[in-house]
Write a protein that holds these residues in place. Structure first.
Motif, PDB file in Angstrom:
ATOM      1  N   GLU B  65       0.746  -1.127   0.096  1.00 12.61           N
ATOM      2  CA  GLU B  65       0.019   0.056   0.018  1.00 12.61           C
ATOM      3  C   GLU B  65       0.858   1.051   0.249  1.00 12.61           C
ATOM      4  OE1 GLU B  65      -3.856   1.175   2.663  1.00 12.61           O
ATOM      5  OE2 GLU B  65      -1.989   0.923   3.730  1.00 12.61           O
ATOM      6  N   SER B  66       0.783   2.142  -0.948  1.00 15.82           N
ATOM      7  CA  SER B  66       1.497   3.369  -0.900  1.00 15.82           C
ATOM      8  C   SER B  66       0.833   4.337  -0.457  1.00 15.82           C
ATOM      9  CB  SER B  66       1.983   3.784  -2.609  1.00 15.82           C
ATOM     10  OG  SER B  66       2.872   2.475  -3.179  1.00 15.82           O
ATOM     11  N   LYS B  67       1.244   5.318   0.478  1.00 12.77           N
ATOM     12  CA  LYS B  67       0.875   6.485   0.964  1.00 12.77           C
ATOM     13  C   LYS B  67       1.637   7.667   0.712  1.00 12.77           C
ATOM     14  CE  LYS B  67      -2.856   5.231   3.911  1.00 12.77           C
ATOM     15  NZ  LYS B  67      -2.936   4.692   5.085  1.00 12.77           N
ATOM     16  N   LYS B  68       1.416   8.619   0.298  1.00 10.83           N
ATOM     17  CA  LYS B  68       2.210   9.797   0.163  1.00 10.83           C
ATOM     18  C   LYS B  68       3.076  10.055   1.371  1.00 10.83           C
ATOM     19  CE  LYS B  68       2.092  13.011  -3.392  1.00 10.83           C
ATOM     20  NZ  LYS B  68       0.917  13.365  -4.276  1.00 10.83           N
ATOM     21  N   GLY B  69       4.233  10.446   1.270  1.00 11.27           N
ATOM     22  CA  GLY B  69       5.190  10.691   2.360  1.00 11.27           C
ATOM     23  C   GLY B  69       5.399   9.243   3.190  1.00 11.27           C
ATOM     24  N   ALA B  70       4.714   8.593   3.344  1.00 13.91           N
ATOM     25  CA  ALA B  70       5.064   7.285   4.132  1.00 13.91           C
ATOM     26  C   ALA B  70       5.655   6.027   3.253  1.00 13.91           C
ATOM     27  CB  ALA B  70       3.786   6.802   4.538  1.00 13.91           C
ATOM     28  N   GLY B  71       5.674   5.927   1.927  1.00 10.77           N
ATOM     29  CA  GLY B  71       6.272   5.021   1.233  1.00 10.77           C
ATOM     30  C   GLY B  71       5.600   3.921   0.904  1.00 10.77           C
ATOM     31  N   ALA B  72       6.051   2.920   0.666  1.00  7.88           N
ATOM     32  CA  ALA B  72       5.145   1.753   0.453  1.00  7.88           C
ATOM     33  C   ALA B  72       5.403   0.622   1.471  1.00  7.88           C
ATOM     34  CB  ALA B  72       5.641   0.997  -1.064  1.00  7.88           C
ATOM     35  N   ARG B  73       4.312   0.446   1.979  1.00 10.72           N
ATOM     36  CA  ARG B  73       4.240  -0.776   3.000  1.00 10.72           C
ATOM     37  C   ARG B  73       3.567  -2.119   2.763  1.00 10.72           C
ATOM     38  NH1 ARG B  73       5.477   1.219   8.189  1.00 10.72           N
ATOM     39  NH2 ARG B  73       5.585   3.136   8.368  1.00 10.72           N
ATOM     40  N   VAL B  74       4.344  -3.250   3.032  1.00 10.16           N
ATOM     41  CA  VAL B  74       4.019  -4.570   2.721  1.00 10.16           C
ATOM     42  C   VAL B  74       2.348  -4.678   3.162  1.00 10.16           C
ATOM     43  CG1 VAL B  74       4.429  -6.877   2.779  1.00 10.16           C
ATOM     44  CG2 VAL B  74       6.224  -5.245   2.190  1.00 10.16           C
ATOM     45  N   LEU B  75       1.708  -5.213   2.658  1.00 13.12           N
ATOM     46  CA  LEU B  75       0.525  -5.684   3.254  1.00 13.12           C
ATOM     47  C   LEU B  75       0.294  -6.953   3.747  1.00 13.12           C
ATOM     48  CD1 LEU B  75      -2.125  -4.085   0.484  1.00 13.12           C
ATOM     49  CD2 LEU B  75      -1.761  -3.282   2.808  1.00 13.12           C
ATOM     50  N   SER B  76      -0.574  -7.377   4.838  1.00 11.50           N
ATOM     51  CA  SER B  76      -0.470  -8.575   5.296  1.00 11.50           C
ATOM     52  C   SER B  76      -1.794  -9.575   4.665  1.00 11.50           C
ATOM     53  CB  SER B  76      -0.823  -8.546   6.880  1.00 11.50           C
ATOM     54  OG  SER B  76      -1.993  -7.691   7.079  1.00 11.50           O
ATOM     55  N   PHE B  77      -2.431  -8.999   3.736  1.00 13.06           N
ATOM     56  CA  PHE B  77      -3.811  -9.781   3.362  1.00 13.06           C
ATOM     57  C   PHE B  77      -3.089 -10.846   2.421  1.00 13.06           C
ATOM     58  CE2 PHE B  77      -7.226 -10.741   0.209  1.00 13.06           C
ATOM     59  CZ  PHE B  77      -8.256 -10.734   1.275  1.00 13.06           C
ATOM     60  N   ARG B  78      -4.095 -12.345   3.258  1.00 14.35           N
ATOM     61  CA  ARG B  78      -3.436 -13.265   2.303  1.00 14.35           C
ATOM     62  C   ARG B  78      -4.486 -13.594   1.146  1.00 14.35           C
ATOM     63  NH1 ARG B  78      -2.687 -18.248   5.591  1.00 14.35           N
ATOM     64  NH2 ARG B  78      -1.347 -19.100   3.958  1.00 14.35           N
ATOM     65  N   PRO B  79      -4.182 -14.152   0.421  1.00 17.31           N
ATOM     66  CA  PRO B  79      -5.231 -14.538  -0.708  1.00 17.31           C
ATOM     67  C   PRO B  79      -6.323 -15.687  -0.209  1.00 17.31           C
ATOM     68  CG  PRO B  79      -3.285 -14.883  -1.656  1.00 17.31           C
ATOM     69  CD  PRO B  79      -2.751 -14.391  -0.200  1.00 17.31           C
ATOM     70  N   ILE B  80      -7.349 -15.464  -0.506  1.00 13.62           N
ATOM     71  CA  ILE B  80      -8.670 -16.556  -0.275  1.00 13.62           C
ATOM     72  C   ILE B  80      -8.361 -17.686  -1.076  1.00 13.62           C
ATOM     73  CG2 ILE B  80     -10.974 -17.032   0.072  1.00 13.62           C
ATOM     74  CD1 ILE B  80     -11.068 -13.771   0.040  1.00 13.62           C
ATOM     75  N   ARG B  81      -8.365 -18.900  -0.642  1.00 16.98           N
ATOM     76  CA  ARG B  81      -8.520 -19.839  -1.365  1.00 16.98           C
ATOM     77  C   ARG B  81      -9.894 -20.475  -1.810  1.00 16.98           C
ATOM     78  NH1 ARG B  81      -4.902 -23.788  -3.050  1.00 16.98           N
ATOM     79  NH2 ARG B  81      -3.198 -22.784  -1.935  1.00 16.98           N
ATOM     80  N   ARG B  82     -10.345 -20.314  -2.993  1.00  9.46           N
ATOM     81  CA  ARG B  82     -11.544 -20.672  -3.526  1.00  9.46           C
ATOM     82  C   ARG B  82     -11.778 -22.131  -4.128  1.00  9.46           C
ATOM     83  NH1 ARG B  82     -14.758 -21.346  -7.571  1.00  9.46           N
ATOM     84  NH2 ARG B  82     -17.052 -21.048  -7.513  1.00  9.46           N
ATOM     85  N   ARG B  83     -12.245 -23.115  -3.465  1.00 15.96           N
ATOM     86  CA  ARG B  83     -12.217 -24.293  -3.969  1.00 15.96           C
ATOM     87  C   ARG B  83     -13.610 -24.546  -5.018  1.00 15.96           C
ATOM     88  NH1 ARG B  83      -8.622 -27.460  -1.875  1.00 15.96           N
ATOM     89  NH2 ARG B  83      -7.727 -26.847  -0.001  1.00 15.96           N
ATOM     90  N   GLY B  84     -13.437 -24.776  -6.117  1.00 15.47           N
ATOM     91  CA  GLY B  84     -14.478 -25.016  -7.181  1.00 15.47           C
ATOM     92  C   GLY B  84     -15.401 -26.029  -6.811  1.00 15.47           C
ATOM     93  N   ILE B  85     -14.618 -27.387  -6.772  1.00 16.77           N
ATOM     94  CA  ILE B  85     -15.113 -28.529  -6.499  1.00 16.77           C
ATOM     95  C   ILE B  85     -15.016 -29.073  -5.011  1.00 16.77           C
ATOM     96  CG2 ILE B  85     -15.120 -31.087  -7.279  1.00 16.77           C
ATOM     97  CD1 ILE B  85     -13.484 -29.797  -9.828  1.00 16.77           C
ATOM     98  N   PRO B  86     -16.262 -29.203  -4.214  1.00 15.61           N
ATOM     99  CA  PRO B  86     -16.055 -29.779  -2.756  1.00 15.61           C
ATOM    100  C   PRO B  86     -14.996 -30.786  -2.764  1.00 15.61           C
ATOM    101  CG  PRO B  86     -18.185 -29.722  -3.546  1.00 15.61           C
ATOM    102  CD  PRO B  86     -17.454 -29.368  -4.678  1.00 15.61           C
TER     103      PRO B  86
END
Lengths: 252, 252
Positions: B65-86
């Protein structure tokens, strides 16, 4: 982002959305030229830079080809339909119509292949293949083209100890390919897992696929398991996102 | 593109590739600040605009996430695993490790829902649902959020004549949701088809998902068929491509 930048971006997208809808409706067919940036700028009452950015959205998505002086021409390339699961009893289900138009009948050809019989695989491949710290992998790297256009890169990783001396270590694996040779070795794949994510291409991927650096690629990792549940192959594919529709059919 | 522009683009990607590899290795963890554009420019011997573009690649992909003046910070969001087939017999296959790290245990919640009992569906939906020119559809539109972040839009289309008067036309469809109600109506889904493609978002999709206009979305259309092979529902999903890993497991 400031309101002004936000409003300009929205304008870019609205123009792009209108042009895409016009292409979808068939107002512009393959080979047709879209209105130029000056015409669009006048029509929408925006700066020509805004109109140019809208046209760039369409070339990023692979819908048009832009050439200096010649404007943006609609491309005729139809995406390839890739079926993850072999199709059964196809005629039986509904109208048989698909949500998105794509080509069911063409398959891309391999135009580049290299085999490294004895390579150190990346960590995530090592983990899934359950390779020990001293074990290596046979890596088969291919590029696929359709109508002269590169559409996919693929790198298959197989445990070196499993496939050493077999045709899997050769460029030509013979009839039936890798899976038939794994069956010969007593490790026929009986189950598959496909994992899919989307990201921007690396410098190398963009160059090998000849795609713009701002067009996303689909990363598709297919893991094959034998009857004992052992992971015997990982095929990491990198697809030009403009060239493919992925398709999975399965029972509830 | 000119060689100079090409070389600059390659440089942008090389820096972006290096930063992504460093994040993957864990050199920078969630909340950490990446080097600023001036530091990167000095390190790679490039213009600060080039370094800024490299950082922008990472924010487009949702890694920082980039904010003016604060630079780019690494985000902690992990992608969601979506299973198409049970999933069946999960423990049995290989190490159980996935190619890409993703969260198996969180599911997004609906934060917006609207139901239109009697709408004219788009042409491609009309085709697949085999609706006559005068027939309409019940459309259920939802937005899904995880940790306050919009991650998916979904619009389900069902033949109006099939579901009129049923709880499917209500915001709350009751236990088991749409599929359980289709079963009550004698049209339980017995087969599914999922079609996937990737493109840039429309203005409306980017706004509703709060994503940058240059981040691709995954379009996932799921068609449900009843035992007679009739298409009874189409769910058109629009996924933030940075928020998901899709996963399909099936027998050979």
């Amino acid at each position: 982002m400031t309101d002004e930048v936000g409003a300009q971006r929205t304008k870019v997208q609205q123009i792009a959305d209108d042009l895409k809808a016009a292409i979808e409706r068939g107002d512009y067919g393959p080979g047709d030229r879209l209105p130029g940036e000056n015409a669009l700028a006048a029509q929408y009452g925006v700066a020509s830079l805004t109109a140019r950015r809208a046209l760039k959205v369409l070339s990023t998505e692979g819908l048009v080809e832009s050439k200096k002086g010649a404007g943006a021409r609609v491309l005729s390339f139809r995406p390839i339909r890739r079926r993850g699961i072999p199709r059964v009893a196809s005629g039986q289900w509904g109208s048989g119509r698909s949500i998105w138009s794509a080509d069911d009948h063409r398959a891309p050809d391999v135009d580049q292949i290299t085999v490294d019989e004895d390579a150190a695989p990346p960590e995530h491949v090592r983990d899934v293949l359950e390779l020990g710290p001293d074990e290596t992998a046979c890596v088969r790297s291919r590029r696929y083209v359709l109508e002269g256009r590169p559409v996919m890169l693929a790198a298959s990783y197989l445990p070196q100890a499993l496939v050493a001396g077999s045709p899997i270590t050769q460029a030509d694996t013979g009839p039936g390919g890798i899976y038939a040779r794994l069956a010969d070795l007593g490790h026929a794949p009986t189950r598959f897992r496909e994992e899919i994510r989307v990201r921007l291409p690396t410098a190398d991927e963009a160059a090998r696929l000849s795609i713009p650096t701002d067009r996303s690629v689909i990363k598709l990792a297919r893991t094959a398991f034998d009857a004992d549940g052992r992971a015997v192959e990982i095929n990491e594919m990198t697809l030009d996102s403009a060239a493919y529709v992925l398709d999975y059919e399965f029972d509830a």
